[in-house]
Motif scaffolding. Structure first.
Motif, PDB file in Angstrom:
ATOM      1  N   GLY A 109      -8.651 -30.198 -29.405  1.00 46.45           N
ATOM      2  CA  GLY A 109      -7.997 -31.013 -30.414  1.00 46.45           C
ATOM      3  C   GLY A 109      -6.549 -30.542 -30.544  1.00 46.45           C
ATOM      4  N   SER A 110      -5.864 -30.978 -31.595  1.00 47.90           N
ATOM      5  CA  SER A 110      -4.460 -30.599 -31.743  1.00 47.90           C
ATOM      6  C   SER A 110      -4.221 -29.866 -33.057  1.00 47.90           C
ATOM      7  N   TYR A 111      -3.085 -29.198 -33.099  1.00 51.65           N
ATOM      8  CA  TYR A 111      -2.674 -28.440 -34.285  1.00 51.65           C
ATOM      9  C   TYR A 111      -1.157 -28.569 -34.411  1.00 51.65           C
ATOM     10  N   THR A 112      -0.682 -28.918 -35.605  1.00 52.19           N
ATOM     11  CA  THR A 112       0.749 -29.043 -35.853  1.00 52.19           C
ATOM     12  C   THR A 112       1.232 -27.832 -36.642  1.00 52.19           C
ATOM     13  N   ILE A 113       2.285 -27.211 -36.133  1.00 50.80           N
ATOM     14  CA  ILE A 113       2.842 -25.995 -36.730  1.00 50.80           C
ATOM     15  C   ILE A 113       4.093 -26.364 -37.518  1.00 50.80           C
ATOM     16  N   ASP A 114       4.301 -25.700 -38.660  1.00 45.42           N
ATOM     17  CA  ASP A 114       5.507 -25.992 -39.441  1.00 45.42           C
ATOM     18  C   ASP A 114       6.387 -24.753 -39.588  1.00 45.42           C
ATOM     19  N   GLU A 115       7.571 -24.952 -40.102  1.00 48.35           N
ATOM     20  CA  GLU A 115       8.565 -23.887 -40.222  1.00 48.35           C
ATOM     21  C   GLU A 115       8.069 -22.736 -41.090  1.00 48.35           C
ATOM     22  N   ARG A 159       8.285 -24.993 -31.396  1.00 46.80           N
ATOM     23  CA  ARG A 159       9.245 -25.301 -32.467  1.00 46.80           C
ATOM     24  C   ARG A 159       8.529 -25.825 -33.714  1.00 46.80           C
ATOM     25  N   PRO A 160       9.200 -25.737 -34.873  1.00 51.94           N
ATOM     26  CA  PRO A 160       8.640 -26.355 -36.078  1.00 51.94           C
ATOM     27  C   PRO A 160       8.359 -27.835 -35.833  1.00 51.94           C
TER      28      PRO A 160
END
Length: 155
Positions: A21-27, A97-98
């Motif tokens: 699956g996917s994962y979104t990374i933030d700042e 990257r963020p």
């Protein structure tokens, strides 16, 4: 996303592929991880990061590795007994990257039954962590200890 049944070494063939699956990374995550585990300016400070080799805030490679592990455990590699590392090689060809949304594509490149321990073997797996722009941000070639089916059908 449903998980397939847990796979044993005996179920694996060279060339078998898996996609997580996917994962979104933030700042904020990038900075928090870096503050605790990799406190370098290009992971912590926007202005310093712009002046660095990265030309902007970049996640620690170890943060990318941790996300890769989570994705493989939760939705990527359904190996019986878990993902037990016995060594490997890692590279980071592009920064995370963020805002990046990461997923992992893995391929079995070698299957080695143990000669001395019939209950296990090694699967060599190459996992590529890829962002939403189809850029590979990490390549991990891992030797994983994988359980074998026990004679007599137990497992």
């Amino acid at each position: 996303m449903s998980r397939p049944n847990r796979l044993y070494l005996d179920d694996l063939d060279v060339g078998r592929r898996f996609k997580s699956g996917s994962y979104t990374i933030d700042e904020d995550e990038i900075k928090a991880f870096a503050a605790q585990f990799d406190p370098q300016p290009f992971h912590l400070d926007d202005a310093a990061a712009k002046e660095s080799l990265f030309k902007g805030l970049a996640a620690s490679g170890w943060h990318t590795a941790a996300i890769t592990m989570r994705l493989n455990v939760e939705t990527g590699l359904p190996f019986a007994g878990g993902l037990i590392g016995a060594g490997g090689e890692i590279s980071w060809p592009a920064p995370t990257r963020p805002g990046d949304s990461l997923h992992v594509e893995s391929e079995v490149v070698e299957v080695i039954p143990s000669r001395s321990k019939p209950d296990r073997g090694i699967a060599v797996v190459v996992s590529r962590t890829i962002n939403q722009r189809d850029e590979v941000v990490q390549i991990l070639k891992a030797k994983l200890v994988v359980a074998r089916r026990v004679a007599g059908g137990a497992c």
